[in-house]
Design an enzyme around this catalytic site. Sequence first.
Site, short mmCIF file in Angstrom:
data_model
loop_
_atom_site.label_atom_id
_atom_site.label_comp_id
_atom_site.label_asym_id
_atom_site.label_seq_id
_atom_site.Cartn_x
_atom_site.Cartn_y
_atom_site.Cartn_z
N LYS A 10 1.03 -0.91 -0.08
CA LYS A 10 0.14 -0.17 0.23
C LYS A 10 1.03 1.53 0.05
O LYS A 10 2.21 1.20 0.07
CB LYS A 10 -0.99 -0.25 1.27
N TYR A 50 -12.04 -2.57 -3.76
CA TYR A 50 -12.64 -2.71 -2.33
C TYR A 50 -14.10 -2.71 -2.23
O TYR A 50 -14.93 -2.13 -1.50
CB TYR A 50 -12.29 -1.46 -1.34
N PHE A 58 -15.56 3.06 7.41
CA PHE A 58 -14.12 3.47 7.06
C PHE A 58 -13.70 3.63 5.63
O PHE A 58 -12.64 3.81 5.14
CB PHE A 58 -13.09 2.30 7.66
N ARG A 86 -1.43 -14.26 4.24
CA ARG A 86 -2.33 -13.44 5.27
C ARG A 86 -1.65 -13.82 6.71
O ARG A 86 -1.60 -12.81 7.39
CB ARG A 86 -3.87 -13.97 5.57
N THR A 92 -5.61 -7.37 10.83
CA THR A 92 -5.55 -5.98 9.96
C THR A 92 -5.03 -4.79 11.14
O THR A 92 -4.43 -3.74 10.49
CB THR A 92 -7.26 -5.97 9.81
N ARG A 103 2.67 -6.61 9.35
CA ARG A 103 1.94 -5.52 10.13
C ARG A 103 2.34 -5.23 11.66
O ARG A 103 2.45 -4.09 12.15
CB ARG A 103 0.70 -5.74 10.06
N ASN A 123 -1.74 -0.07 7.20
CA ASN A 123 -1.14 -1.17 7.56
C ASN A 123 -0.50 -1.84 6.52
O ASN A 123 -0.25 -3.10 6.37
CB ASN A 123 -2.27 -2.16 8.00
N HIS A 126 -1.79 -5.23 1.19
CA HIS A 126 -3.38 -5.71 1.24
C HIS A 126 -3.12 -7.37 0.78
O HIS A 126 -2.04 -7.52 0.06
CB HIS A 126 -4.15 -5.15 0.19
N GLU A 137 -9.78 -10.57 -7.51
CA GLU A 137 -8.83 -9.38 -7.42
C GLU A 137 -7.60 -9.69 -8.46
O GLU A 137 -7.16 -8.74 -9.19
CB GLU A 137 -8.14 -9.41 -5.91
O1 CDP Z 1 -6.66 -5.40 4.99
P1 CDP Z 1 -7.69 -6.71 5.62
O2 CDP Z 1 -8.19 -7.93 4.84
O3 CDP Z 1 -6.82 -7.15 6.72
O4 CDP Z 1 -8.73 -5.90 6.26
P2 CDP Z 1 -10.29 -5.61 5.70
O5 CDP Z 1 -11.32 -5.48 6.80
O6 CDP Z 1 -10.43 -6.07 4.47
O7 CDP Z 1 -10.32 -3.82 5.44
C1 CDP Z 1 -9.41 -3.52 4.28
C2 CDP Z 1 -8.54 -2.01 4.83
O8 CDP Z 1 -9.35 -1.06 5.30
C3 CDP Z 1 -7.72 -2.59 5.81
O9 CDP Z 1 -6.50 -3.33 5.73
C4 CDP Z 1 -7.53 -1.29 6.57
O10 CDP Z 1 -6.39 -0.51 5.95
C5 CDP Z 1 -8.76 -0.43 6.11
N1 CDP Z 1 -9.62 -0.39 7.54
C6 CDP Z 1 -9.66 0.92 8.47
O11 CDP Z 1 -9.05 1.72 8.22
N2 CDP Z 1 -10.54 0.82 9.47
C7 CDP Z 1 -11.36 -0.25 9.72
N3 CDP Z 1 -11.92 -0.20 10.96
C8 CDP Z 1 -11.28 -1.53 9.00
C9 CDP Z 1 -10.48 -1.30 7.95
MG MG Z 2 -9.70 -7.67 3.36
#
Ligand code: CDP
Ligand code: MG
Length: 159
Positions: A10, A50, A58, A86, A92, A103, A123, A126, A137
């Site tokens: 990212k 996304y 968010f 992962r 996350t 992370r 973080n 992705h 994707e």
């Molecule tokens: O990236 P990951 O699959 O771990 O998390 P996600 O739930 O798919 O969310 C995508 C991205 O949105 C996260 O990696 C964060 O950068 C952002 N996010 C955030 O800023 N605040 C949240 N409460 C949840 C997600």
């Molecule tokens: Mg995700």
Amino acid sequence: MIEATLVLVKPDGVQRGLIGEIISRFEKRGLKVAALKMVRIDKDFSKEHYADHVGKDFYHGLEEFITSAPVVAMVIEGVNAIENVRKIVGTTEPKAAPLGTIRGDFAHVSYEYADKKKMSIRNLVHASGNKKDADREIGLWFSMEDLHSYEGANDKHVF
Ligand code: CDP
Ligand code: MG
């Protein structure tokens, strides 16, 4: 059993000079880079990538963040690559991410802090969440001719 998954470094990872460090974590584990490019995505593309998050609290901050600088996109291949990647990436929320994960080693902030500042969690990476997302994707970011099949040392020593 050999899977392919989409990984993005990212904007925070690119701007902090961590592209090489992040890619090497996958390489050292024996996973294979099958495609690689740097792209600056726009808001429409962010909404496609996304798609599941559009409309969530968010999402606006996430869109601002992911379009703020280039990202490095890659396809990573290996045995159970989706789950393994992962695991290398970590959870996350950086605050909760175990040390030894990307992370957990290169970030530390909490949801609470990010929410208070009304910013997206930075973080670094992705990684596709499951097989269905990975297929979708990879198709969104890469065309068939971008995906390379080649012999690597790991084919002999790891697989
Ligand atoms: O990236 P990951 O699959 O771990 O998390 P996600 O739930 O798919 O969310 C995508 C991205 O949105 C996260 O990696 C964060 O950068 C952002 N996010 C955030 O800023 N605040 C949240 N409460 C949840 C997600
Ligand atoms: Mg995700």
